[in-house]
Write a protein that holds these residues in place. Structure first.
Motif, PDB file in Angstrom:
ATOM      1  N   UNK B 255       0.811  -1.229   0.000  1.00 53.48           N
ATOM      2  CA  UNK B 255       0.000   0.000   0.000  1.00 53.48           C
ATOM      3  C   UNK B 255       0.839   1.271   0.000  1.00 53.48           C
ATOM      4  N   UNK B 256       2.024   1.192   0.588  1.00 56.78           N
ATOM      5  CA  UNK B 256       2.873   2.396   0.655  1.00 56.78           C
ATOM      6  C   UNK B 256       4.058   2.301  -0.305  1.00 56.78           C
ATOM      7  N   UNK B 324      -3.259   7.346  -5.582  1.00 55.31           N
ATOM      8  CA  UNK B 324      -4.248   6.650  -4.748  1.00 55.31           C
ATOM      9  C   UNK B 324      -5.335   6.016  -5.592  1.00 55.31           C
ATOM     10  N   UNK B 327      -3.808   2.905  -7.282  1.00 54.62           N
ATOM     11  CA  UNK B 327      -3.634   1.908  -6.224  1.00 54.62           C
ATOM     12  C   UNK B 327      -4.985   1.276  -5.860  1.00 54.62           C
ATOM     13  N   UNK B 328      -6.026   2.098  -5.792  1.00 59.81           N
ATOM     14  CA  UNK B 328      -7.358   1.566  -5.486  1.00 59.81           C
ATOM     15  C   UNK B 328      -7.771   0.535  -6.534  1.00 59.81           C
ATOM     16  N   UNK B 332      -7.822  -3.336  -5.524  1.00 60.94           N
ATOM     17  CA  UNK B 332      -9.152  -3.950  -5.507  1.00 60.94           C
ATOM     18  C   UNK B 332      -9.175  -5.165  -6.426  1.00 60.94           C
TER      19      UNK B 332
END
Lengths: 272, 393
Positions: B255-256, B324, B327-328, B332
Motif C-alpha cells: 500500500x505504501x 491513490x 492503487x485503489x 481492488x
C-alpha cells in the motif's frame, strides 16, 4: 424495502444548529420499512435531487428521526423540508452498533460533531436497559458551542451527573459556554470505566476517530471492543455500486460500524 | 451424477444452423463481428457475420486487425467490449418517481426489457468474468434484479482460445485458455488439413438439448486430441504472465510502495481500463427530472474509480491523487476483491493493457511491486542481521 424508496411524510422539522436539522419521518401510506437498530442507516431520497445515506438518530414505533447537516445538494434539499412534504426512504442498511455484545460492560460513547447523531439511539437504548450494562459515559466534542447537537439534552445530562455521565468539550468556546474546552479525548480523564471491561462506540470526523481509538487502546481497551462508524461516498447501499469501499470493506454491507481491529490499518493509509 | 454430456463436431454449416436454431427460439444471438476496425460484440443474424479470416495484433496500448489466410472465426483476442455490456449495461433506468399536486410521492421500479440472450464465442477468461460478476451482482444479500434476470436467461457458448494475444495472461489467473465450467456449449475451432471444423462439448442439459437440433457428427478421437492439443499449445504461448506469487498478499503489503508514484506519473486516470475490464462493476446514479417537475427518474450508469467524484465526500474526494486512484483499482482487482467477493477480480484477459492509451501493463506493475517488496524484505532481513551482530558481545 431496499430496492425502491417508500414514501415517508415529514411530521416535524427541528433546527439543531445553523446548518443542521432533525427531520421526523413517518410512513405516508400503509407500507413501512423494516425496523432499524441503532447505528444503521437509511437511503433518504429528495424528490428529483438525489439520495444520500443518513443514519437514524431516533427510532420510534413507526417514526424515524434523521439529523442531517446541509453539506451538498441532497442534504441541503432535505434540510429545507417542511412538515407535510414527502421523501423516499430505503433501508435499513448496514451493521448496527451491536450494543447487545456489550452486556455487562461499561459503555463509553464518544462523539465528534455530527457524529453524535448515530450515537443518540444507542444512548437511548442503553438508558432504557440500565441493568444490562455497567457505567454509561457520554463524551461529546464540537468545534464551537453553536455546532453542538442536542445541546439542551446534553446540558441537562451534564448537570444531573448521569446517567449517562456526560461531558462536553468545544475547541473554541464563546461567552456563557457551560462545558469544557479542548478535544474530546481530554474528557476521558473524567469518565468512569474499567478499560478491560468496556466497550467504546465512536463516531465523528476520521481524525477524531483515530485520536480517540488510539487513546482508548493506550488506556487498555481491546481494539475489537472499540466500535467506530465510518463514512464513504455511497450510491446504492446494496453492495453493488463500489463507491463505499475502504480496502476490503464495503461500508454499506460490512459497516458503517466496524471494530477498530479492522479499521486501524485502513485509516492509517493516506487516501485509502 | 448427471448423464454423460454430448461431444460432437460441427462444420461451418453446423455453426450456421446453431445460430439459426437459437434465433428460431427467440434468442438474441450476440457474438464477435468486425466493425470499425475492431472485433466488437453485436447482434448476429447469421454465423456469416463472425470475423472469419480476421485475427488481431495487440500490444500495450495497441490493437490492430490482421487478415488471416486460414479463414478462422475465433482466432482473434478479446476486443474492446465484454459481455458485461449486455448483462450489466452501461446505462439502465432504476426507478420512476412521481409527485402529485398535493405533494404525494410514489416511486416504482422501472420496467425492464427481458432479453433472451445467447452469447456465441465467449472466451474462457470472459466466462470467468461472468462468474465473478454473478457473485458481485447476484450472489450477496441484495441482488441486482436486472442483472439476475438477464443472466438467468442467457445461453453461453464458449470458444476456447487457440490464438492467445501478446497481452493475454489467463494462465496466470487460472481462467484459460481452456473452458472447464460455466458454459452450455464449448467450441474449439480447428483449421487443418482435415478441414475447418468446431469440436463442441455440451456443459449443461440445455447445451445437450440444443446440440441435438443442430446437424453434427460424433467427435472422433483424432479431432478430440487435436482440440486438446490446440488449447495446450495456446497455454504455452501466453503473451504475458503475472509474477508467480500470491498477488492478494503482494498488493496487501504494497500500500505504501514507491511504485505507485512511478505509475501515477504515467497514468492519465482516464478510466479506460475500468471500462474495458470484464469484471469492473462500479456504477453511479443520475437523477433526471422532466419539465413539469413532477416526474423524476433514477438511472444508474457505469462509473470508474479513476473519476475524482467517485470517492467524493463533503469537503472533497478521498482519493485525490492519481497514485491513490491507481492503487485503489489495482489493489481492488488483485487483492481486496477476495475479501469482498471471495475471488480475484482479474481474469487475465489483457484488455486493460491493450486499451490503456499510455500502455500501462498490469503484469509489469505487479512485477515491479513484487521486486520492490522483495528488496524491502531483503533490506529488512539484512538490517535485522546487522542488528544482531552489533548486539553480540
Amino acid at each position: 424495502m431496499t430496492d425502491v424508496p417508500l414514501p415517508y411524510r415529514v411530521t416535524r422539522v427541528r433546527p439543531e444548529t445553523a446548518d443542521t436539522v432533525s427531520v421526523t419521518l413517518a410512513p405516508a401510506g400503509a407500507a413501512a420499512v423494516a425496523p432499524f437498530v441503532p447505528g444503521q442507516f437509511a437511503m433518504v431520497y429528495a424528490f428529483g435531487v438525489g439520495e444520500i445515506p443518513v443514519s437514524v438518530s431516533r427510532i420510534g414505533h413507526r417514526e424515524l428521526v434523521h439529523t442531517i447537516r446541509a453539506v451538498g445538494a441532497v442534504s441541503a434539499a432535505l434540510c429545507a423540508l417542511r412538515p407535510g412534504e414527502q421523501v423516499g426512504l430505503r433501508g435499513p442498511f448496514g451493521t448496527g452498533w451491536s450494543l447487545g455484545r456489550a452486556i455487562g460492560q461499561d459503555l463509553l460513547v464518544m462523539a465528534g460533531g455530527i457524529g453524535l447523531a448515530p450515537l443518540r439511539p444507542l444512548v437511548a437504548a442503553a438508558l432504557a436497559a440500565p441493568h444490562a450494562y455497567g457505567r454509561l459515559n457520554l463524551l461529546v466534542g464540537a468545534r464551537t458551542p453553536d455546532d453542538l447537537l442536542y445541546a439542551g439534552r446534553l446540558r441537562a445530562w451534564t448537570a444531573a451527573h448521569g446517567p449517562p455521565r456526560c461531558a462536553v468539550a468545544v475547541d473554541r468556546p464563546s461567552p456563557g459556554w457551560w462545558g469544557r474546552v479542548g478535544v474530546v479525548t481530554t474528557l476521558l480523564n473524567g469518565a468512569r470505566f474499567t478499560p478491560r471491561n468496556t466497550t467504546a462506540f465512536v463516531c465523528g470526523p476520521e481524525v477524531m476517530i483515530r485520536a480517540a481509538a488510539r487513546e482508548l487502546v493506550h488506556r487498555g481497551l481491546a481494539p475489537h471492543r472499540i466500535r467506530v462508524s465510518l463514512e464513504r461516498n455511497m450510491r446504492c447501499a446494496t453492495g453493488h455500486c463500489g463507491h463505499c469501499q475502504l480496502g476490503g470493506v464495503l461500508l454499506c454491507r460490512d459497516g458503517p460500524v466496524i471494530g477498530w481491529n479492522r479499521a486501524e490499518g485502513l485509516l492509517s493509509v493516506r487516501e485509502m | 451424477m448427471s448423464e454423460r454430456r454430448t461431444t460432437a463436431v460441427l462444420d461451418r454449416t453446423g455453426l450456421d444452423a446453431l445460430v439459426q436454431v437459437l434465433r428460431a427460439r427467440g434468442r438474441t444471438v450476440i457474438g464477435p463481428t468486425v466493425r470499425d476496425g475492431a472485433v466488437v460484440l453485436a447482434d448476429l443474424a447469421t454465423a456469416e457475420e463472425l470475423p472469419f479470416g480476421w485475427g488481431t495484433e495487440v500490444e500495450a496500448g495497441r490493437y490492430r486487425l490482421v487478415p488471416r489466410a486460414d479463414g478462422a472465426a475465433f482466432a482473434h483476442t478479446t476486443g474492446p467490449q465484454s459481455w458485461k455490456a449486455f448483462l450489466h449495461p452501461e446505462r439502465e433506468k432504476v426507478w420512476d418517481a412521481d409527485r402529485t399536486a398535493d405533494g404525494r410521492l410514489s416511486v416504482a421500479e422501472a420496467p425492464r426489457a427481458r432479453p433472451s440472450y445467447a452469447f456465441l464465442g465467449v472466451r474462457p477468461c470472459d466466462l470467468r468474468a461472468v462468474a465473478i460478476q454473478d457473485r458481485v451482482l447476484a450472489g450477496g444479500r441484495y441482488q441486482d434484479r436486472g442483472y439476475r434476470e438477464r443472466r438467468a436467461g442467457a445461453f453461453l457458448i464458449a470458444a476456447e482460445c487457440t490464438e492467445p494475444g501478446a497481452t493475454c495472461f489467463c494462465v496466470s489467473m487460472g481462467s484459460g485458455p481452456g473452458a472447464d465450467a460455466g458454459f452450455d456449449l464449448a467450441l474449439t475451432e480447428l483449421v487443418d488439413e482435415t478441414g475447418h471444423r468446431f469440436h463442441v462439448r455440451a456443459g449443461s442439459d440445455a447445451g445437450d438439448e440444443l446440440l441435438a437440433e443442430v446437424p453434427h457428427r460424433p467427435a472422433e478421437p483424432e479431432t478430440q486430441a487435436a482440440a486438446r492439443d490446440a488449447v495446450d499449445a495456446a497455454r504455452e504461448r501466453m503473451g504475458r504472465a503475472m509474477p508467480p506469487v500470491d498477488l492478494r498478499t503482494l498488493l496487501g503489503d504494497s500500500l505504501e510502495a514507491d511504485r505507485w508514484d512511478d505509475v501515477a506519473a504515467r497514468c492519465l486516470t482516464c478510466g479506460n481500463c475500468t471500462m474495458v475490464c470484464p469484471t469492473c462493476f462500479c456504477t453511479t446514479t443520475e437523477e433526471i427530472t422532466d419539465l413539469t417537475g413532477d416526474h423524476a427518474e433514477r438511472w444508474q450508469r457505469w462509473d470508474s474509480c479513476f473519476d475524482l467524484d467517485f470517492s467524493y465526500l463533503h469537503g472533497g474526494p478521498v482519493r485525490a491523487s492519481a497514485r491513490s486512484r491507481y492503487r485503489q483499482w489495482l489493489t481492488h482487482k488483485l487483492s481486496t476483491w477476495y475479501e469482498q467477493f471471495g475471488s480475484s477480480g482479474c481474469v487475465g484477459c489483457g484488455r486493460c493493457i491493450t486499451w490503456c492509451p499510455v500502455g500501462i501493463d498490469i503484469t509489469e506493475e505487479a512485477s515491479a511491486l513484487h521486486d520492490e517488496l522483495a528488496a524491502r524484505l531483503r533490506r529488512h532481513d539484512q538490517e535485522g542481521e546487522n542488528g544482531r551482530k552489533e548486539s553480540e558481545p
